[in-house]
Design an enzyme around this catalytic site. Structure first.
Site, PDB file in Angstrom:
ATOM      1  N   GLY A 228     -21.044   2.679  27.979  1.00  0.00           N
ATOM      2  CA  GLY A 228     -19.988   3.429  27.299  1.00  0.00           C
ATOM      3  C   GLY A 228     -20.118   4.911  27.616  1.00  0.00           C
TER       4      GLY A 228
ATOM      5  CG  HIS B  67      -4.283   7.364  10.902  1.00  0.00           C
ATOM      6  ND1 HIS B  67      -3.123   8.029  10.605  1.00  0.00           N
ATOM      7  CD2 HIS B  67      -5.202   8.309  11.169  1.00  0.00           C
ATOM      8  CE1 HIS B  67      -3.343   9.335  10.705  1.00  0.00           C
ATOM      9  NE2 HIS B  67      -4.597   9.527  11.045  1.00  0.00           N
TER      10      HIS B  67
ATOM     11  CG  LEU C  47     -13.298  13.848  17.561  1.00  0.00           C
ATOM     12  CD1 LEU C  47     -12.400  15.021  17.908  1.00  0.00           C
ATOM     13  CD2 LEU C  47     -13.253  12.824  18.670  1.00  0.00           C
TER      14      LEU C  47
ATOM     15  NE  ARG D 260      -7.216  10.096   8.707  1.00  0.00           N
ATOM     16  CZ  ARG D 260      -7.829  10.333   9.845  1.00  0.00           C
ATOM     17  NH1 ARG D 260      -8.664   9.445  10.336  1.00  0.00           N
ATOM     18  NH2 ARG D 260      -7.622  11.433  10.506  1.00  0.00           N
TER      19      ARG D 260
ATOM     20  CG  HIS E  99      -7.116   5.582  13.616  1.00  0.00           C
ATOM     21  ND1 HIS E  99      -6.670   5.825  14.896  1.00  0.00           N
ATOM     22  CD2 HIS E  99      -7.776   6.698  13.239  1.00  0.00           C
ATOM     23  CE1 HIS E  99      -7.061   7.037  15.259  1.00  0.00           C
ATOM     24  NE2 HIS E  99      -7.744   7.584  14.290  1.00  0.00           N
TER      25      HIS E  99
ATOM     26  NE  ARG F  62     -12.878   8.020  11.761  1.00  0.00           N
ATOM     27  CZ  ARG F  62     -11.957   8.910  12.118  1.00  0.00           C
ATOM     28  NH1 ARG F  62     -12.212  10.196  12.032  1.00  0.00           N
ATOM     29  NH2 ARG F  62     -10.771   8.511  12.547  1.00  0.00           N
TER      30      ARG F  62
ATOM     31  CB  SER G 295      -1.781  14.639  14.375  1.00  0.00           C
ATOM     32  OG  SER G 295      -2.622  15.384  13.527  1.00  0.00           O
TER      33      SER G 295
ATOM     34  N   GLY H 108     -17.888   7.458  26.294  1.00  0.00           N
ATOM     35  CA  GLY H 108     -17.095   8.323  25.419  1.00  0.00           C
ATOM     36  C   GLY H 108     -17.956   9.469  24.930  1.00  0.00           C
ATOM     37  CG  LEU H 109     -16.329  12.335  22.152  1.00  0.00           C
ATOM     38  CD1 LEU H 109     -15.773  12.737  20.798  1.00  0.00           C
ATOM     39  CD2 LEU H 109     -16.411  13.560  23.049  1.00  0.00           C
TER      40      LEU H 109
END
Lengths: 683, 247
Positions: A72, A298, A487, A363, A447, A481, A316, A74-75
């Site tokens: 992986g 979301h 992030l 959310r 989401h 979350r 957003s 990603g970040l």
């Protein structure tokens, strides 16, 4: 009550739960209680610093003898690969995309939180910690969350040094904004494309290491099995997605940074390729899967309009700063042009029910409210076909208005355009409607998942030598979350946490060399090959896609925004039937020796089906409502989520029970010493 | 809607490819272009034919994975990515030609999928700011002028899809490269490596077989993120300075 879980020297603010209800009886086996064996002790603000000091070091000359596999990019995975490469370890990094730059972290829009207190508005590490624990409905580990808050400030420094173009004020300093659920401005952002800019920072750092030769990069490779030799994770079996070659990669340690599994619902905001296979294969080899039922829905996505959609698109949350959410008061108005519905016939339901937070409620709350309006028959937009919890098909409108009319009147169209530019263009492109003239339609969509592989404080799973970071682990967000914190976790894990914990494990290495002839490797390779051969030989009549869609419908209806005992029980039966049909009637054409997207997908859908069953069992067991998990049987008189801390203040860590066995539930009590558990209220 | 699709099919990099024609009915105007291809593939699988391989991932215009020449244009008739192109841009009964990106440095892997790893190698050659983890100064200790940060951001929105290359008659990747050079060069953090970066990236670009830029501008017209042509001027300016410095 077991007192063993109270750490020495700490006074818990809550007591360990004793579960009284047992809705999932018969679907699982109760295993031993689980304790995080690496949980730190002492004052919360010192735990991470102490741990970093106590963890053993690996001297630079020895690092190059140690091999690390990271799956992986990603970040979490990209940042970890770059950092560990810089440190001098031998790193191999794998991704299914054609480039690490395309990992789905790139799609995050809003921003990244950090306790920098640049606005001097009362922010602090403790407040970020507090907001995150509260936002997660007290279902996260406090030590992990505190560490996350602590590292947040370093992340911003790191990213700015890499050249991430965050928004700036005229004086050249960094700008901040505020986000749902919090009262300080701690969100750093790069217009509506923060995830893209952070990921490119990590990607560039990674590519720099590739050029340096410390990291070897394998793109268009999919991990299909983890090699567990002599009790330790020692490698992976991966398929080269271009040639079909099955490859063995051996290492001293394996890191999974493979993201979330929201695509189990078929329709989600995840990328098409986001999948659970790496995690699920590890789960079947002994890694526990924790809190799989925690799914974040979301509230502001573009609604479904028919049965052709392959995914849903997020708008957003920042739009809720100016947009007002409403539905018609009268069901008969739902077909009307919204501009013809007078003010007195509109129900601004979030402002009505939650006057204190209004359109900016968190959310989970905004999502559920929208669902109820549509369930009542006051949804707007095209009607879509659904199968209800009773198994009966019906036509429902799934949409509520997000109306910018007042904002346009107040600020002028130009201001609104400047503030939200690409978002409104994107909406217009997808729906064919002009959001400056007609209120936008939104509806909740899957989401992010807060569940994932269980890890200890050091991010190590229940398989020694297998570490899990980012969305793929369960540890930091509890049951829900908060915005702008995904992030933060990905980068904290990748840049700062994992490099400091993995070295303690690696200090015992290099481990006993193994090669392709080791029985664990042979077994793993054979099982991968058999599975591929099986998919290609079934030659049934249904496409892989159709199975995925059917699974998604079941999951969304019964394990979506609201779950009940009856619905979840029904879902488990439906999923078991679907699994049987899949393995006897799926049709996968082409060969295993070339690029074959259907074959790739077959493996992922097969794993999603098994995961879906476990998610339903987990949701069935948890007879309480918290964050992204809302049980119909557990709500307050006015319909709000009702937690049962006395029964469920635990992490549900599931052990694979075998193909014919029931999963084994291990409970890890959540003990709070630095924070007091409270009922969340946004009214 | 009913469509006639002419699609490039190619088994692998070394096989010869050819255009195949498919008739597709039941296309909704609300579908994205890729969902239209999903529909085709569902019908192909059901009838026992191998589905058309194409790349896509986020399907919301940001990952840069999707890459189709549609009626001879990179990403089709709108200024957007293929995943955000919708079928309302086409008419009932239309014939649509679908091909992979055309450029030598992007060899075809299968059907509509190409290999864009040349872009990764250009980044590896210098498209970064060297900042080891843990060595960063406090973020606000280096202020960045707002207008420069904005320009950096605008250039940094490049998604690396490769449409610029596919659209360029010379197969140049100058827009891609210029975007990165501008994004990194506008910020104070990027200065120490500014001139070695441009030399190394241009050298890698040429080694990959991308063509030279002759300022035709097709790249910026095709760019779904509307990266302006002036990033190429910036690239050339930085390159001239680097050469003048004897690099």
């Amino acid at each position: 009550m077991a007192s063993v879980h109270f750490l020495p020297g700490l006074t818990p603010t809550n007591t360990a739960p004793v579960q009284k209800s047992d809705d999932a009886a018969g679907f699982y086996v109760l295993g031993d209680k689980l304790v995080d064996p690496k949980a730190p002790t002492g004052p919360i603000a010192e735990r991470w610093t102490t741990r970093k000091f106590e963890n053993r070091l690996v001297n630079p000359a020895n690092r190059r003898k140690l091999n690390i596999i990271i799956v992986g990019t990603g970040l979490a995975g990209g940042a970890a690969a770059a950092t560990l490469g810089e440190a001098g370890y031998n790193v191999k990094v794998f991704c299914y995309q054609d480039s690490p730059r395309r990992a789905h972290s790139i799609a995050a829009q809003g921003g990244i939180n950090a306790a920098k207190n640049y606005k001097e508005d009362g922010d602090s590490t403790y407040r970020l910690f507090y907001d995150t624990v509260k936002g997660g409905d007290y279902r996260a580990r406090e030590s992990n969350v505190y560490r996350l808050a602590e590292e947040s400030a370093n992340i911003i420094d790191q990213c700015v040094a890499q050249g991430v173009p965050f928004a700036r004020e005229y004086g050249g300093l960094l700008d901040n904004r505020s986000f749902g659920g919090v009262q300080v401005s701690r969100t750093f952002y790069a217009r509506g494309q923060t995830g893209q800019q952070l990921l490119l920072g990590a990607y560039q750092a990674l590519e720099r290491q590739v050029a340096e030769g410390t990291v070897e990069q394998f793109t268009r490779h999919e991990m299909l099995e983890v090699v567990v030799a002599d009790g330790k994770a020692r490698g992976i079996i991966a398929r080269d997605m271009v040639t079909g070659a099955i490859e063995t990669h051996i290492a001293d340690v394996v890191v999974l940074a493979t993201g979330g599994y929201g695509n189990v619902f078929y329709l989600s905001t995840n990328a098409m390729g986001s999948n659970v296979t790496a995690s699920w294969r590890a789960h079947r080899k002994g890694a526990y899967m924790a809190n799989p039922c925690y799914t974040q829905i979301h509230p502001t996505c573009i609604p479904v309009t028919g049965d052709h959609q392959s995914k849903l698109t997020l708008m957003s949350e920042s739009l809720r700063n100016d947009g007002r959410v409403w539905v018609p008061k009268k069901a008969e108005d739902c077909e009307k042009d919204p501009r013809d519905i007078p003010e007195e016939d509109r129900d601004y339901f979030l402002e009505r029910i939650y006057p204190a937070f209004g359109n900016l409620v968190p959310r989970d709350i905004a999502s559920r409210a929208a669902k109820y309006m549509c369930d009542e028959g006051r949804g707007v937009g095209p009607t879509v076909k659904e199968v209800g919890p009773d198994g009966v098909e019906r036509q429902v409108r799934r949409g509520v208005y997000l109306d910018l009319t007042d904002a346009i009147r107040r600020l002028g169209r130009d201001k609104v355009e400047e503030k939200y530019d690409n978002l409104l263009d994107m909406y217009a492109r997808i729906t064919g409607e002009n959001p400056y003239e007609v209120p936008m339609r939104i509806y909740p969509a899957v989401h992010y998942v807060m569940g994932g592989l269980w890890v200890d404080y050091e991010l190590q799973s229940s398989i020694p030598g297998l570490f899990v970071t980012g969305e793929a682990n369960f540890s930091d967000h509890g049951a829900n979350r908060l915005g702008a914190s995904a992030l933060m976790q990905g980068l904290a894990d990748g840049y700062f946490v994992l490099p400091n914990t993995i070295r303690d494990y690696l200090a015992d290495g290099p481990f006993e060399p193994i090669d392709e002839s080791h029985p664990a490797v042979v077994e793993a390779r054979e099982s991968v090959q058999e599975r591929i051969d099986k998919f290609l030989s079934i030659n049934g009549s249904r496409s892989v896609e159709s199975f995925h869609k059917e699974l998604g419908t079941i999951m969304w209806e019964y394990c979506g925004m609201e779950r009940t005992k009856e619905g979840l029980t029904r879902a488990i039966g439906l999923i078991r039937d679907l699994k049987k049909e899949f393995w006897s009637n799926v049709r996968v054409l082409g060969s295993g020796e070339s690029l074959n997207q259907d074959l790739e997908k077959a493996g992922r859908v097969a794993d999603f089906i098994e995961l879906g069953e476990l998610m339903c069992i987990d949701a069935l067991n948890r007879r309480e409502s918290c964050g992204g998990h809302f049980r119909g049987e557990s709500q307050t008189e006015d319909g709000e989520a009702l937690r049962h801390d006395d029964e469920f203040a635990y992490v549900a860590a599931w052990e694979w029970g075998g193909d014919d066995g029931a999963p084994v539930l291990h409970k890890e009590d959540l003990i709070y010493t630095a924070i007091e558990m409270k009922q969340r209220s946004y009214k | 809607m009913k469509l006639t699709l002419k699609i490039w099919r190619q088994e692998n990099a070394s096989a010869a490819g050819a255009m195949h024609t498919y008739e597709l009915d039941g296309v909704s105007q609300d579908m994205s272009f890729l969902e239209m291809l999903d529909l085709l593939n569902e019908q192909l699988v059901t009838s026992g034919q191998e589905p058309v391989a194409f790349d896509s991932d986020c399907r919301e215009g940001i990952c840069g994975t999707c890459s189709l020449m549609i009626n001879g244009e990179a990403h089709g008739p709108e200024v957007t990515t293929t995943c955000q192109l919708h079928m309302r841009s086409f008419t009932d009964g239309e014939t649509i030609t679908i091909e992979p990106w055309r450029a030598d440095p992007f060899p075809v892997i299968k059907d509509l999928i190409v290999d864009r790893s040349a872009f990764d190698r250009i980044i590896q050659s210098g498209g970064y700011i060297s900042a080891n983890t843990g060595s960063a100064p406090e973020a606000n200790s280096v202020p960045a002028p707002r207008d420069k940060a904005m320009r950096a951001f605008n250039a940094a929105t490049c998604i690396g899809c490769g449409a610029c290359v596919a659209a360029c008659p010379n197969g140049s990747a100058s827009l891609f490269m210029g975007a990165k050079i501008t994004a990194l060069g506008e910020l104070p953090q990027g200065q120490p490596e500014r001139y070695s970066r441009v030399v190394d990236m241009v050298s890698q670009h040429d080694a990959e077989g991308f063509g030279g830029c002759t300022n035709i501008g097709e790249c910026t017209n095709a760019c779904p993120k509307e990266i302006p042509l002036d990033v190429i001027s910036q690239l050339n300016k930085d390159l001239r300075t680097a050469i003048a410095q004897g690099r």
